[in-house]
Enzyme design. Structure first.
Site, mmCIF file in Angstrom:
data_model
loop_
_atom_site.group_PDB
_atom_site.id
_atom_site.type_symbol
_atom_site.label_atom_id
_atom_site.label_comp_id
_atom_site.label_asym_id
_atom_site.label_seq_id
_atom_site.Cartn_x
_atom_site.Cartn_y
_atom_site.Cartn_z
ATOM 1 N N LYS A 255 -14.449 0.285 14.223
ATOM 2 C CA LYS A 255 -13.191 -0.472 14.294
ATOM 3 C C LYS A 255 -12.675 -0.520 15.729
ATOM 4 O O LYS A 255 -12.208 -1.570 16.188
ATOM 5 C CB LYS A 255 -12.148 0.168 13.379
ATOM 6 C CG LYS A 255 -10.812 -0.563 13.383
ATOM 7 C CD LYS A 255 -9.826 0.070 12.393
ATOM 8 C CE LYS A 255 -8.495 -0.669 12.408
ATOM 9 N NZ LYS A 255 -7.534 -0.098 11.417
ATOM 10 N N PRO B 173 -3.197 -12.242 9.608
ATOM 11 C CA PRO B 173 -3.527 -12.144 11.035
ATOM 12 C C PRO B 173 -3.871 -10.712 11.411
ATOM 13 O O PRO B 173 -3.302 -9.763 10.862
ATOM 14 C CB PRO B 173 -2.243 -12.625 11.725
ATOM 15 C CG PRO B 173 -1.164 -12.454 10.722
ATOM 16 C CD PRO B 173 -1.801 -12.681 9.389
ATOM 17 N N ASP B 174 -4.808 -10.548 12.314
ATOM 18 C CA ASP B 174 -5.220 -9.228 12.796
ATOM 19 C C ASP B 174 -4.373 -8.886 14.019
ATOM 20 O O ASP B 174 -4.652 -9.331 15.137
ATOM 21 C CB ASP B 174 -6.709 -9.242 13.146
ATOM 22 C CG ASP B 174 -7.257 -7.851 13.402
ATOM 23 O OD1 ASP B 174 -6.508 -7.015 13.952
ATOM 24 O OD2 ASP B 174 -8.426 -7.600 13.052
ATOM 25 N N ILE B 175 -3.325 -8.112 13.803
ATOM 26 C CA ILE B 175 -2.348 -7.837 14.858
ATOM 27 C C ILE B 175 -2.982 -7.042 15.995
ATOM 28 O O ILE B 175 -2.822 -7.373 17.178
ATOM 29 C CB ILE B 175 -1.130 -7.092 14.277
ATOM 30 C CG1 ILE B 175 -0.450 -7.965 13.223
ATOM 31 C CG2 ILE B 175 -0.151 -6.715 15.399
ATOM 32 C CD1 ILE B 175 0.659 -7.262 12.465
ATOM 33 N N ASP C 47 -4.410 -6.494 4.516
ATOM 34 C CA ASP C 47 -5.477 -7.358 5.022
ATOM 35 C C ASP C 47 -5.389 -8.772 4.463
ATOM 36 O O ASP C 47 -5.821 -9.727 5.115
ATOM 37 C CB ASP C 47 -6.848 -6.771 4.681
ATOM 38 C CG ASP C 47 -7.124 -5.481 5.431
ATOM 39 O OD1 ASP C 47 -6.758 -5.410 6.624
ATOM 40 O OD2 ASP C 47 -7.682 -4.550 4.832
ATOM 41 N N ASN D 197 0.847 -1.190 0.000
ATOM 42 C CA ASN D 197 0.000 0.000 0.000
ATOM 43 C C ASN D 197 0.885 1.243 0.000
ATOM 44 O O ASN D 197 2.111 1.129 -0.021
ATOM 45 C CB ASN D 197 -0.949 -0.019 1.215
ATOM 46 C CG ASN D 197 -0.204 -0.140 2.530
ATOM 47 O OD1 ASN D 197 0.590 0.724 2.894
ATOM 48 N ND2 ASN D 197 -0.440 -1.232 3.248
#
Length: 397
Positions: free
Chosen positions: A337, A303-305, A276, A208
């Protein structure tokens, strides 16, 4: 900041010992007094005469030197400084420190003190990467020892990788941070920054537009307030700040691993723009064009850190700050969020086309907490960082 400060400098036995001579000069330029301790191996690389001439005082070398013991015993020597600096810190010295050995003057001083310690590791890349050295580093950090470096680059042995001792001015900055009596002195804070690169094949990746500038500015601002900062960064466009522990990573999984290794901390600031998704099975060879058209890529969720840290029962920091870069309905999405992830604060910013925020030098943020949404004016990223760092200091006070 260093005027009249007393630094006990332990010089280990590595080729980087030559940098310790410049370090002494830089410290004395800033008004610090330097008491040098030269290990037997260190004296193979720099001479006691050179060290003494630059420090302006005698060099301590032997544990059982009757003259030195009569003038200043090793117990007093270890406790009379404001900070003990080990540069270069060899693998052997780190092992002795971690295991509590005391078989020479340097290791005895390090064991017989309650003075804060800062180490600048220097060794071959294989030695640095060895599980024993990594275990020792983790033990030392848990014992409260601060680190600066090592940096990545060419080695004297001809190899390349992490293991180069930090440059003298980097060490000076770390010393100033460690000695500073700022509001975050004694606090250990984790900051993630930059993008992640998720490989498609050996030459292509998903990424990104994050430059890493905001996360870097936050790490620098926290360090300036006296915090011991662990800076986990993806492949950013900007150089990491001086005086922090830099952990470079590439992928989201590597970032999660580095974050978990750094815990526990007093606060976690998750400014990284983590991808993501990743390609489920990255190709080991460069993908070629085919007559059938586009390659068939299968994706998996990364993984969602932030959520992983927030939900940790044993190692959740006292304060967790997330970031939400949105292009529409910014407050709505950022508020959702924060609730979904479970973080204490979230910093929301509008990165829609035309704002110039993503990759730019300014930021326009809203801080969302239990008290509601606090709009900040458009500021430089350095100003945003200082303002956020001050609020973090107040929250952790």
């Amino acid at each position: 900041m260093l005027a009249s400060r007393r630094i006990l400098l332990i010089i280990g036995g590595g080729i980087a010992a030559y940098k310790s001579l410049d370090l002494i000069r830089r410290l004395r330029e800033r008004g610090a007094s330097v008491t040098p301790v030269l290990t037997r191996a260190g004296s193979e690389f720099v001479t006691p005469l050179s060290v003494s001439a630059l420090a302006g005082r005698n060099v301590f070398q032997d544990l059982f030197d009757l003259t030195d013991e009569a003038e200043m015993g090793h117990i007093e020597l270890s406790r009379s400084a404001d900070l003990i600096v080990v540069a270069p810190a060899t693998a052997d010295l780190m092992a002795k420190m971690a295991q509590g050995h005391a078989d020479d003057l340097a290791s005895t001083l390090l064991l017989a003190t309650d003075t804060p310690v800062l180490v600048a590791p220097s060794m071959n890349v294989r030695m640095w990467d060895h599980p024993a050295t990594q275990r020792n580093m983790k033990t030392l950090k848990e014992d409260g020892v601060a680190f600066v470096g090592p940096n990545e680059g060419d080695m004297a042995c001809g190899e390349y990788g992490p293991g180069r001792m930090a440059e003298p001015l980097e060490i000076v900055a770390a010393i100033e941070t460690r000695i500073a009596k700022g509001p975050l002195a004694g606090k250990r804070i984790l900051v993630t920054s930059g993008p992640t690169h998720e490989p498609i094949d050996p030459v292509r990746y998903i990424a990104n537009r994050s430059s890493g500038a905001q996360g870097t500015a936050i790490a620098s601002a926290l360090s300036a307030l006296g915090a011991d900062v662990i800076f986990v960064t993806g492949p950013a466009d900007v150089q990491p700040p001086e005086g922090v522990t830099v952990v470079p990573v590439q992928t989201a999984q590597e970032m999660l691993d580095a974050v978990e290794d750094a815990l526990p901390v007093d606060a976690g600031i998750f400014a990284a723009a983590v991808a993501d998704w990743r390609v489920k099975s990255a190709s080991e060879r460069k993908l070629k064009k085919t007559k059938d058209g586009l390659p068939d890529l299968s994706f998996a969720e990364n993984p969602d850190i932030l959520a992983t840290v927030c939900k940790s029962k044993e190692k959740r920091p006292d304060l967790v700050v997330g970031f939400a870069a949105e292009t529409d309905d910014v407050l709505k999405h950022a508020t959702a969020k924060r609730k979904r992830k479970g973080c204490d604060w979230i910093v929301a910013n509008d990165v829609s086309p035309g704002t110039g925020i993503m990759g730019g030098s300014e930021n326009d943020v809203t801080l969302i907490t239990d008290d509601g949404a606090e709009d900040w004016p458009r500021l430089s990223k350095d100003q945003v960082a200082r303002r956020l760092a001050q609020k973090i200091a107040e929250a952790l006070a």
